[in-house]
Motif scaffolding. Structure first.
Motif, short mmCIF file in Angstrom:
data_model
loop_
_atom_site.label_atom_id
_atom_site.label_comp_id
_atom_site.label_asym_id
_atom_site.label_seq_id
_atom_site.Cartn_x
_atom_site.Cartn_y
_atom_site.Cartn_z
N LYS A 178 4.86 0.51 4.71
CA LYS A 178 4.89 -0.56 4.07
C LYS A 178 6.55 -1.29 4.30
N ARG A 179 7.58 -0.42 4.58
CA ARG A 179 8.74 -0.83 4.74
C ARG A 179 9.23 -0.71 6.02
N VAL A 220 12.70 -6.14 2.25
CA VAL A 220 11.14 -6.17 1.69
C VAL A 220 10.46 -7.42 2.33
N GLU A 235 4.47 -8.88 3.24
CA GLU A 235 3.39 -7.95 2.86
C GLU A 235 3.69 -6.96 1.67
N GLU A 236 4.78 -6.73 1.55
CA GLU A 236 5.29 -5.69 0.69
C GLU A 236 5.36 -6.66 -0.59
N ASP A 248 1.97 -7.06 -1.96
CA ASP A 248 1.53 -5.63 -2.54
C ASP A 248 2.12 -5.12 -3.89
N ARG A 249 3.26 -5.36 -4.09
CA ARG A 249 3.87 -5.11 -5.19
C ARG A 249 3.68 -5.76 -6.77
N THR A 289 6.01 7.37 -1.00
CA THR A 289 4.71 6.56 -0.90
C THR A 289 3.69 7.21 0.32
N GLU A 313 2.26 5.86 -4.81
CA GLU A 313 3.74 5.82 -4.93
C GLU A 313 4.03 6.74 -6.18
#
Length: 678
Positions: A39-40, A53, A56-57, A60-61, A589, A603
């Motif tokens: 993700k990162r 960040v 996409e993240e 997602d968060r 994660t 996570e």
């Protein structure tokens, strides 16, 4: 603790098993290779402690505030909560604190506009905006990467980039956009975000975003209601870009974003959960940023010119709700009344002109960034509300030269800044104008072994010039006005990346660094229990670790950790734990991707060595969060994304690090969002 942390980290990295990496060149200071595995995005080939960040993240968060997005970055702490008005950002122990939303030692920029740097009593407002407006949030930790952005930056820089029309049109002519609906069970949270993009020609693009976020009071893990956690914030973004001239060498981009909250009968103290001694207020918080950027890039290595003109404005208008303070009608309330009946406003206008040149001198390749910055900050007069008015005029010059010599990269950076602060009120026998200047800079070194391993180090020195709050007739103001806070930071680290490590198509990227910071000539922190004496110095040090590993099958592991400590030293020789030290924390994660259609992740967040805003020890915590992204392979649902999340799966009852003991963190929360692109 450190040995145990490293042993556990090594085990996790060795166990870690991402699709082949995608790399791109990141223009600017200390040019960076971005490696995407889980993700990162991790930075490789740079001496900067940098975390990105991406959009996409961000999606997602499913965060309620931008601060919630970046508190997973090593060394970053979210102070006091889950509301845009009250939350603050602390990086490596500097930034938001228990009194103000900022201590001037981190910088926040939105599309280049400087925001959130006022010392307003018990009001966060360091970053009042909505995460749905942004395509990327970049965090630069420490001082070495800060010289193009400001002076006195010790903790780091938070850079936010708003969405572009091309994010939706993919460069094709016509209309495009998206609609997102999101719901959170805790606090009955509801979000609607609409993006409309139009590209009438290849040389013009326009974007409109409207986001409304509504949340009731949250519930903690023990079932109790978290007071002062409800909010309703409409936000919007308007952005356009024109490209013109021979070979499209010229471009002009204009962006404007705004977030507003109109709160009725809410606590004045945004860090607490009830009105307390201050009582309640009706409060309007209105924050906007406008940026106009011109770029000239004729394809000549010597010219890549940018001129960024920005204006940011924040208004906080609050009126006391009669009968809400237990001290109403007493002498104590006579002191509090100017705080709770106040209009606070500050405006910042800034012009930054820079040029990036690529050239060679003998065996040395140069990537030279040079710029000039002119800034004026105006704050409306409200001395009684602990917000003295005035102007802060600054002129700065900076030069950053990344010099590559074979496997070595040497990057000196220098910034000269001059400031003139002037009080709005006549201070009588005391000076109402003060001028100061300083030279600051740093040196970064890196060496690439050409086998996936590189090492790096840096040394940086910066000066925090006096601010409007330092002018005044009080003994404290007079004591502080002739001082400029100074700090130095040393960093040393290594990084390693390799493909086909354990299996064909896998990839591992690991980056770790240690840092040590010393702050002296302190004006922003007093000795505990006294307002008459400042601390002599503050020393912090820590270890930051980021790693990502993935397999061709789609299995991936992302790791981020921070281990640190800090001390504050008093003039009498005594010392204590630095009151704002970041907690020791590790995020792991574990996820699995099926092409770009499904992404499942778990996570785990463990934190210890925690304390509340009063310095009381807090217990260790281990949180679990689950997230799923699904993009259906059904013609009828083409362009649809479904996201499901469960935060704090175990419904843990706890208080966040550096938060008020009365402000508990949210309990278990189910989140669902539906996005349709068109």
């Amino acid at each position: 603790m450190l040995t145990h942390f490293l042993r556990g980290t090594t085990a996790l990295v060795c166990l870690s098993l991402a699709t082949p990496v995608a790399a791109q060149e990141e223009p600017g200071f200390l040019g960076t290779l971005i490696l995407t595995v889980g993700k990162r995005d991790l930075s490789f080939g740079t001496a900067l402690s940098r975390t990105v960040v991406d959009e996409e993240e961000i999606q997602d968060r499913q965060a309620s505030t931008v601060a919630q997005l970046i508190d997973v970055v090593p060394g970053v702490t979210l102070v006091n909560g889950t509301t845009p008005q009250g939350s603050g950002i602390n990086i490596r122990g500097f930034g938001a604190n228990t009194t103000f939303g900022t201590d001037q030692k981190i910088a926040v920029q939105i599309d280049g506009a400087s925001v959130g740097s006022e010392e307003l009593y018990r009001i966060g407002t360091q970053l009042f905006t909505d995460p749905m407006l942004y395509r990327e949030v970049e965090v630069l930790r420490g001082t070495i990467g800060s010289f193009a952005y400001g002076s006195g930056i010790v903790g780091g820089v938070v850079k936010l980039e708003t969405k572009d029309a091309s994010d939706f049109t993919n460069g094709e002519l016509g209309f495009a956009g998206s609609q997102t609906f999101e719901y959170g069970s805790n606090g009955n949270s509801k979000v609607s975000s609409t993006n409309l993009a139009w590209m009438p020609t290849e040389k013009a693009e326009f974007l409109l975003n409207y986001t409304i976020r509504d949340q009731d009071n949250l519930t903690a893990g023990d079932g109790s209601e978290i007071g002062n956690s409800a909010f309703n914030t409409p936000s919007y973004l308007a952005k356009g870009k024109f490209t013109f001239g021979q070979d499209d060498a010229h471009s002009i981009a204009l962006s404007h974003s705004r977030t507003v909250a109109d709160d009725k009968d809410v606590p004045y103290d945004q860090f607490g959960t009830d009105g307390g001694m201050f009582g309640n207020v009706d409060r309007v918080t209105d924050t906007s940023q406008t940026t106009l950027e011109y770029r000239y890039n004729p394809g000549n290595d010597l010219i890549d010119l940018r001129a960024n003109l920005s204006y940011s404005d924040q208004l906080i208008d609050q009126s006391y709700v009669a009968g809400s303070s237990p001290f109403e009608g007493t002498g104590t309330f006579a002191f509090l009344e100017p705080l709770v009946n106040s209009e606070l406003r500050y405006e910042t206008t800034k012009l930054n002109v820079s040029n990036r040149s690529l050239f060679h001198t003998g065996q040395i390749d140069h990537d030279l960034l040079a710029g000039v910055e002119v800034q004026r900050r105006v704050r409306a007069e409200n001395t009684a509300a602990s917000a003295p008015g005035g102007t802060d005029d600054r002129v700065a010059l900076y030069v950053i030269d990344e010099m590559e010599m074979g496997n070595f990269t040497i990057t000196p950076a220098i910034r000269y800044e001059k400031s003139t602060i002037k009080a709005a009120a006549d201070l009588g026998a005391y000076p109402d104008t003060y001028t100061d200047d300083a030279v600051m800079g740093g040196l970064a070194l890196s060496y690439d072994f050409n086998n996936g391993l590189s090492v790096f180090g840096s040394a940086a020195y910066t000066v925090g010039l006096p601010i409007i709050d330092d002018l005044g007739t009080s003994t404290t103001a007079q004591r502080r006005i002739d001082l400029s806070e100074k700090s130095r930071t040393l960093e040393l680290g290594a990084e390693y990346t390799r493909n086909d490590l354990v299996a064909q198509g896998d990839n591992l990227t690991v980056r770790g660094n240690v840092y040590q910071t010393t702050l002296w000539d302190i004006t922003s922190y007093s000795v505990s229990g006294s307002s008459a004496t400042e601390l002599e110095r503050v020393e912090t040090k820590g270890l930051e670790l980021e790693a990502s590993y993935g397999m061709q099958s789609g299995l991936y592991f992302d790791l981020a950790g921070h281990l640190g400590e800090g001390k504050e030293y008093n003039p009498d020789g005594t010392s204590a734990t630095w009151r704002n030290t970041a907690a020791d924390r590790v995020n792991l994660t574990i996820g699995k991707k099926w092409n770009d259609k499904v992404d499942l992740s778990w996570e785990i967040v463990h934190a210890d060595d925690r304390r509340d805003s009063s310095g009381n020890d807090l217990s260790d915590i281990t949180l679990h969060n689950l997230r799923t992204t699904w993009r259906p392979e059904i013609a009828l649902l083409d362009g649809t994304e479904v996201r499901l999340g469960i935060e704090n799966v175990a419904d843990l009852d706890y208080v966040g690090h550096l938060s008020s003991s009365s402000r508990k963190a949210p309990g278990r929360t189910f989140k669902v969002s539906l996005t349709k692109s068109f």
